[in-house]
Design an enzyme around this catalytic site. Structure first.
Site, short mmCIF file in Angstrom:
data_model
loop_
_atom_site.label_atom_id
_atom_site.label_comp_id
_atom_site.label_asym_id
_atom_site.label_seq_id
_atom_site.Cartn_x
_atom_site.Cartn_y
_atom_site.Cartn_z
N GLU A 8 1.03 10.14 -8.58
CA GLU A 8 0.07 9.54 -7.48
C GLU A 8 -1.03 10.50 -7.66
O GLU A 8 -0.98 11.72 -7.35
CB GLU A 8 0.86 9.61 -5.98
CG GLU A 8 1.83 8.39 -6.12
CD GLU A 8 2.66 8.55 -4.97
OE1 GLU A 8 2.70 7.17 -4.32
OE2 GLU A 8 3.22 9.21 -4.30
N ASP A 128 4.25 -4.37 0.07
CA ASP A 128 4.43 -3.05 0.63
C ASP A 128 5.00 -3.58 2.07
O ASP A 128 4.29 -4.25 2.80
CB ASP A 128 3.10 -2.06 0.81
CG ASP A 128 2.62 -1.89 -0.59
OD1 ASP A 128 3.70 -1.36 -1.40
OD2 ASP A 128 1.57 -1.76 -0.80
#
Length: 247
Positions: A8, A128
């Site tokens: 990330e 999500d």
């Protein structure tokens, strides 16, 4: 099962988030390109990269990601801020093996269906979930659609897979987290990639036996050296079923 070592990126650095909080990253003092190369050397067939600056709509890490795509030595599954057809097509043209799409898939499903048809097995749906609700816009807004209904709407699309993240349970109750992810997995015919569930090798072993989960993203545990990637890849391999002996 495929283990996706995960990088990330925020401001050119490798970071990890807690419960999706972009403003509270844990920073890992490692070189992103060298980290990706080390994952490839360990045997990873895919590396997952999330551009958190693009997720937040505050710039991007395009140049760094392009370098990783060119130098990593493994295919790259790229997510973060893919909110237009142009950006998806641009990164596929640049060599991304897969592109992960979330917000655009909620706001403009026709476009995402068309992209999946044009690039079969290169488009991944992002689901999500926070407190049972589908989240969009960098995990900041709750959508009206139920996560299971959302994935069912894409059953006819030739997707490469579905990445499911239970944001609320990122560091919480793992049983509850697996319940959310397995519930979404049961609602789709596409292979599901679990995110945020792995903290040890035992977690990978457990995921192998959850129906329709074909992969997992592993980030923080690799950076923290709680998991060795080569060992994780070995654990993820299928176990041969015993064969009956006939006389």
């Amino acid at each position: 099962m495929i283990v996706f070592p995960t990088i990330e990126l925020q401001g050119g650095k490798c970071v990890s988030l807690t419960r999706g909080r972009l403003e509270e990253p844990s920073i890992w003092h490692v070189d992103p390109v060298q980290t990706a190369q080390s994952y490839a050397s360990a045997g990873a067939s895919f590396i997952h990269i999330t551009d958190l600056d693009a997720v937040a709509g505050e710039g991007n890490n395009d140049e760094l990601i392009q370098e990783i795509v060119q130098k990593a030595g493994s295919s790259v599954q790229l997510g973060g801020g893919f909110r237009t057809r142009q950006r998806v097509e641009e990164w596929i043209d640049k060599g991304a093996g897969r592109v992960v799409i979330g917000t655009l898939a909620v706001q403009d499903p026709t476009t995402v269906q068309e992209l999946a048809t044009r690039y079969p097995d290169q488009i991944v749906l992002a689901v999500d979930v926070f407190q049972g609700k589908l989240m969009t816009e960098g995990w900041r807004n709750a959508g009206a659609m139920d996560p299971a209904d959302f994935v069912r709407a894409y059953d006819s699309a030739p997707l490469a897979g579905v990445v499911v993240t239970d944001i609320d349970a990122d560091i919480g109750d793992q049983e509850g987290q697996l319940g959310v992810i397995s519930g979404v997995a049961a609602a789709t015919r596409h292979p599901v990639i679990a995110r945020g569930t792995v903290r040890s090798l035992d977690d990978i072993s457990r995921l192998k036996y959850v129906a329709n989960i074909s992969g997992t993203l592993v980030g923080r545990a690799l950076h923290a050296k709680d998991i060795d990637l080569a060992e994780a890849l070995d654990v993820a391999q299928p176990v041969p079923e015993p064969k009956a002996e006939f006389q």
